[in-house]
Structures are given as structure tokens and as C-alpha cells.
Design a protein around this motif. Structure first.
Motif, PDB file in Angstrom:
ATOM      1  N   MET A 188       0.825  -1.186   0.000  1.00  0.00           N
ATOM      2  CA  MET A 188       0.000   0.000   0.000  1.00  0.00           C
ATOM      3  C   MET A 188       0.875   1.258   0.000  1.00  0.00           C
ATOM      4  O   MET A 188       0.644   2.164  -0.766  1.00  0.00           O
ATOM      5  N   LEU A 189       1.880   1.279   0.863  1.00  0.00           N
ATOM      6  CA  LEU A 189       2.762   2.444   0.944  1.00  0.00           C
ATOM      7  C   LEU A 189       3.489   2.666  -0.374  1.00  0.00           C
ATOM      8  O   LEU A 189       3.648   3.806  -0.819  1.00  0.00           O
ATOM      9  N   GLU A 190       3.908   1.583  -1.042  1.00  0.00           N
ATOM     10  CA  GLU A 190       4.602   1.710  -2.319  1.00  0.00           C
ATOM     11  C   GLU A 190       3.694   2.370  -3.353  1.00  0.00           C
ATOM     12  O   GLU A 190       4.125   3.229  -4.113  1.00  0.00           O
ATOM     13  N   GLY A 191       2.414   1.999  -3.387  1.00  0.00           N
ATOM     14  CA  GLY A 191       1.463   2.609  -4.322  1.00  0.00           C
ATOM     15  C   GLY A 191       1.274   4.087  -4.052  1.00  0.00           C
ATOM     16  O   GLY A 191       1.209   4.902  -4.970  1.00  0.00           O
ATOM     17  N   VAL A 192       1.195   4.472  -2.784  1.00  0.00           N
ATOM     18  CA  VAL A 192       1.054   5.880  -2.418  1.00  0.00           C
ATOM     19  C   VAL A 192       2.305   6.646  -2.825  1.00  0.00           C
ATOM     20  O   VAL A 192       2.227   7.752  -3.359  1.00  0.00           O
ATOM     21  N   LEU A 193       3.474   6.048  -2.613  1.00  0.00           N
ATOM     22  CA  LEU A 193       4.728   6.689  -2.979  1.00  0.00           C
ATOM     23  C   LEU A 193       4.797   6.908  -4.488  1.00  0.00           C
ATOM     24  O   LEU A 193       5.162   7.992  -4.943  1.00  0.00           O
ATOM     25  N   LEU A 194       4.430   5.898  -5.291  1.00  0.00           N
ATOM     26  CA  LEU A 194       4.443   6.046  -6.748  1.00  0.00           C
ATOM     27  C   LEU A 194       3.465   7.118  -7.196  1.00  0.00           C
ATOM     28  O   LEU A 194       3.759   7.899  -8.096  1.00  0.00           O
ATOM     29  N   MET A 195       2.284   7.191  -6.574  1.00  0.00           N
ATOM     30  CA  MET A 195       1.311   8.217  -6.933  1.00  0.00           C
ATOM     31  C   MET A 195       1.856   9.609  -6.598  1.00  0.00           C
ATOM     32  O   MET A 195       1.661  10.549  -7.348  1.00  0.00           O
ATOM     33  N   THR A 196       2.548   9.731  -5.478  1.00  0.00           N
ATOM     34  CA  THR A 196       3.132  11.014  -5.085  1.00  0.00           C
ATOM     35  C   THR A 196       4.218  11.418  -6.066  1.00  0.00           C
ATOM     36  O   THR A 196       4.273  12.561  -6.518  1.00  0.00           O
ATOM     37  N   ILE A 197       5.085  10.486  -6.435  1.00  0.00           N
ATOM     38  CA  ILE A 197       6.148  10.761  -7.398  1.00  0.00           C
ATOM     39  C   ILE A 197       5.531  11.127  -8.746  1.00  0.00           C
ATOM     40  O   ILE A 197       5.968  12.067  -9.404  1.00  0.00           O
ATOM     41  N   ALA A 198       4.482  10.397  -9.160  1.00  0.00           N
ATOM     42  CA  ALA A 198       3.849  10.639 -10.453  1.00  0.00           C
ATOM     43  C   ALA A 198       3.224  12.033 -10.522  1.00  0.00           C
ATOM     44  O   ALA A 198       3.062  12.591 -11.596  1.00  0.00           O
ATOM     45  N   ALA A 199       2.854  12.611  -9.398  1.00  0.00           N
ATOM     46  CA  ALA A 199       2.282  13.951  -9.385  1.00  0.00           C
ATOM     47  C   ALA A 199       3.364  15.025  -9.475  1.00  0.00           C
ATOM     48  O   ALA A 199       3.071  16.189  -9.730  1.00  0.00           O
ATOM     49  N   THR A 200       4.620  14.641  -9.290  1.00  0.00           N
ATOM     50  CA  THR A 200       5.738  15.574  -9.342  1.00  0.00           C
ATOM     51  C   THR A 200       6.105  15.830 -10.805  1.00  0.00           C
ATOM     52  O   THR A 200       6.223  14.889 -11.582  1.00  0.00           O
ATOM     53  N   PRO A 201       6.303  17.086 -11.210  1.00  0.00           N
ATOM     54  CA  PRO A 201       6.711  17.366 -12.592  1.00  0.00           C
ATOM     55  C   PRO A 201       8.037  16.677 -12.935  1.00  0.00           C
ATOM     56  O   PRO A 201       8.925  16.579 -12.094  1.00  0.00           O
ATOM     57  N   LEU A 202       8.137  16.206 -14.159  1.00  0.00           N
ATOM     58  CA  LEU A 202       9.355  15.525 -14.609  1.00  0.00           C
ATOM     59  C   LEU A 202      10.442  16.524 -14.989  1.00  0.00           C
ATOM     60  O   LEU A 202      10.174  17.487 -15.705  1.00  0.00           O
ATOM     61  N   PRO A 203      11.662  16.264 -14.552  1.00  0.00           N
ATOM     62  CA  PRO A 203      12.784  17.091 -15.021  1.00  0.00           C
ATOM     63  C   PRO A 203      13.201  16.629 -16.419  1.00  0.00           C
ATOM     64  O   PRO A 203      13.025  15.465 -16.777  1.00  0.00           O
ATOM     65  N   THR A 204      13.706  17.546 -17.214  1.00  0.00           N
ATOM     66  CA  THR A 204      14.218  17.190 -18.533  1.00  0.00           C
ATOM     67  C   THR A 204      15.640  17.739 -18.667  1.00  0.00           C
ATOM     68  O   THR A 204      16.080  18.547 -17.867  1.00  0.00           O
ATOM     69  N   GLN A 205      16.318  17.266 -19.687  1.00  0.00           N
ATOM     70  CA  GLN A 205      17.702  17.674 -19.949  1.00  0.00           C
ATOM     71  C   GLN A 205      17.673  18.899 -20.867  1.00  0.00           C
ATOM     72  O   GLN A 205      17.721  18.782 -22.078  1.00  0.00           O
ATOM     73  N   ASP A 206      17.589  20.072 -20.267  1.00  0.00           N
ATOM     74  CA  ASP A 206      17.332  21.288 -21.028  1.00  0.00           C
ATOM     75  C   ASP A 206      18.505  21.762 -21.880  1.00  0.00           C
ATOM     76  O   ASP A 206      18.376  22.720 -22.636  1.00  0.00           O
ATOM     77  N   TRP A 207      19.635  21.092 -21.810  1.00  0.00           N
ATOM     78  CA  TRP A 207      20.814  21.455 -22.593  1.00  0.00           C
ATOM     79  C   TRP A 207      20.880  20.695 -23.924  1.00  0.00           C
ATOM     80  O   TRP A 207      21.845  20.840 -24.679  1.00  0.00           O
ATOM     81  N   VAL A 208      19.862  19.924 -24.260  1.00  0.00           N
ATOM     82  CA  VAL A 208      19.873  19.087 -25.462  1.00  0.00           C
ATOM     83  C   VAL A 208      20.101  19.929 -26.722  1.00  0.00           C
ATOM     84  O   VAL A 208      19.482  20.967 -26.915  1.00  0.00           O
TER      85      VAL A 208
END
Length: 172
Positions: A1-21
Motif C-alpha cells: 500500500m505504501l509503495e502505491g502511495v509513494l508512486l502516486m506522489t512521485i507521479a504527481a511531481t513534474p518531470l525534469p528534462t535535460q534542457d541542454w539538449v
């Protein structure tokens, strides 16, 4: 259960990208090392690769190819553009639908460069929804340590890395 909550929390976080491409340097043939399963690649049995070519207008021509189960090659041609005209080159939108439909927002899919080796030896590309993910290399092979490191990085970004499927590449 905790793992699912953690993944949902991470999934709500904006993704970083490699802006120097540098899209010109990113151009060329990239081999799919692994991917999250998706409906538009269901027919692909192996030898999956994409060729990117920077166009004079700043867009990127995209040619995806794969070997189907019957041995024939499937090919899709598309175009990518920056998701935001003033945004980073690492956040792209790609479409494979006919150009006449390009005014429709839903024909454009997210293509975000999430991880990229400074020497362009491997990349992790995904969507902010975390539904799509690819591990790519300009070589058809990747050593196990690099693959495991990239898969773990994807997991830390909230992707379900346990679902990654390795892509068989032949010497063709």
C-alpha cells in the motif's frame, strides 16, 4: 500500500528534462533498448529504431521502424516540434498523423528527454503522464550496468520500471 502511495506522489511531481539538449547532435539513428508496453508498438517483435533529422525550420523528422512478428518491417514517419516555442529542446511533441490533422491537439504526443548522456551514448525518453517510456542508444546494444542504472533512474522518476520490456536487436 505504501509503495502505491509513494508512486502516486512521485507521479504527481513534474518531470525534469535535460534542457541542454542540442537537437542537431541528438539527430541520427537511436535503437530502442527497452520500453514500457504500449498499443502502437504491439506489432513490433524487435529491431526497433528511430531516426531523427533536424529540419531547417527547427522541427525534427522522425522515422520509426521495427521488425514485425512475420519478419516484415513496419515504418512510421512523423514530425516533432518543441512543446513550447520558447521552451527547452528536451520537451517535444511528436505526431505521426497526416499533416492536415496537425491542428488537432490530440494527434501530438509528448516526447520528453528525461536523461541523456553528455556524450549522447544513451537516453531515457518518456511522457509526463508516465504512461510512455523508452530507453534508447545509438548502438543496438547496451551493457547491463548502464541499463540497470537507467531503469532505476526511471523508477525514481515515478515510472513503473518493473514493466520495462527489453527489445531484441539483431545485427541487420
Amino acid at each position: 500500500m505504501l509503495e502505491g502511495v509513494l508512486l502516486m506522489t512521485i507521479a504527481a511531481t513534474p518531470l525534469p528534462t535535460q534542457d541542454w539538449v542540442d537537437l542537431a547532435r541528438y539527430g541520427g539513428r537511436w535503437y530502442e533498448i527497452a520500453r514500457l508496453p504500449n498499443r502502437f508498438q504491439d506489432q513490433c517483435a524487435g529491431d526497433v529504431a528511430a531516426t531523427y533529422t533536424l529540419r531547417p525550420d527547427g522541427r525534427v523528422s522522425v522515422v520509426n521502424e521495427c521488425r514485425r512478428g512475420d519478419g516484415r518491417t513496419a515504418r512510421a514517419e512523423g514530425v516533432a516540434r518543441r512543446a513550447d516555442d520558447k521552451g527547452p529542446a528536451s520537451r517535444l511533441k511528436v505526431r505521426f498523423a497526416p499533416a492536415v490533422l496537425s491542428f488537432l491537439p490530440f494527434v501530438w504526443g509528448d516526447y520528453w528527454i528525461l536523461e541523456l548522456d553528455r556524450d549522447y551514448r544513451h537516453a531515457v525518453v518518456g511522457s509526463p503522464s508516465r504512461e510512455y517510456l523508452w530507453i534508447l542508444s545509438p548502438s543496438p546494444e547496451m551493457d547491463a550496468a548502464t541499463y540497470e542504472s537507467l531503469a532505476a533512474a526511471a523508477g525514481r522518476l515515478g515510472f513503473d520500471a518493473a514493466r520495462l520490456v527489453r527489445t531484441p536487436q539483431s545485427s541487420r
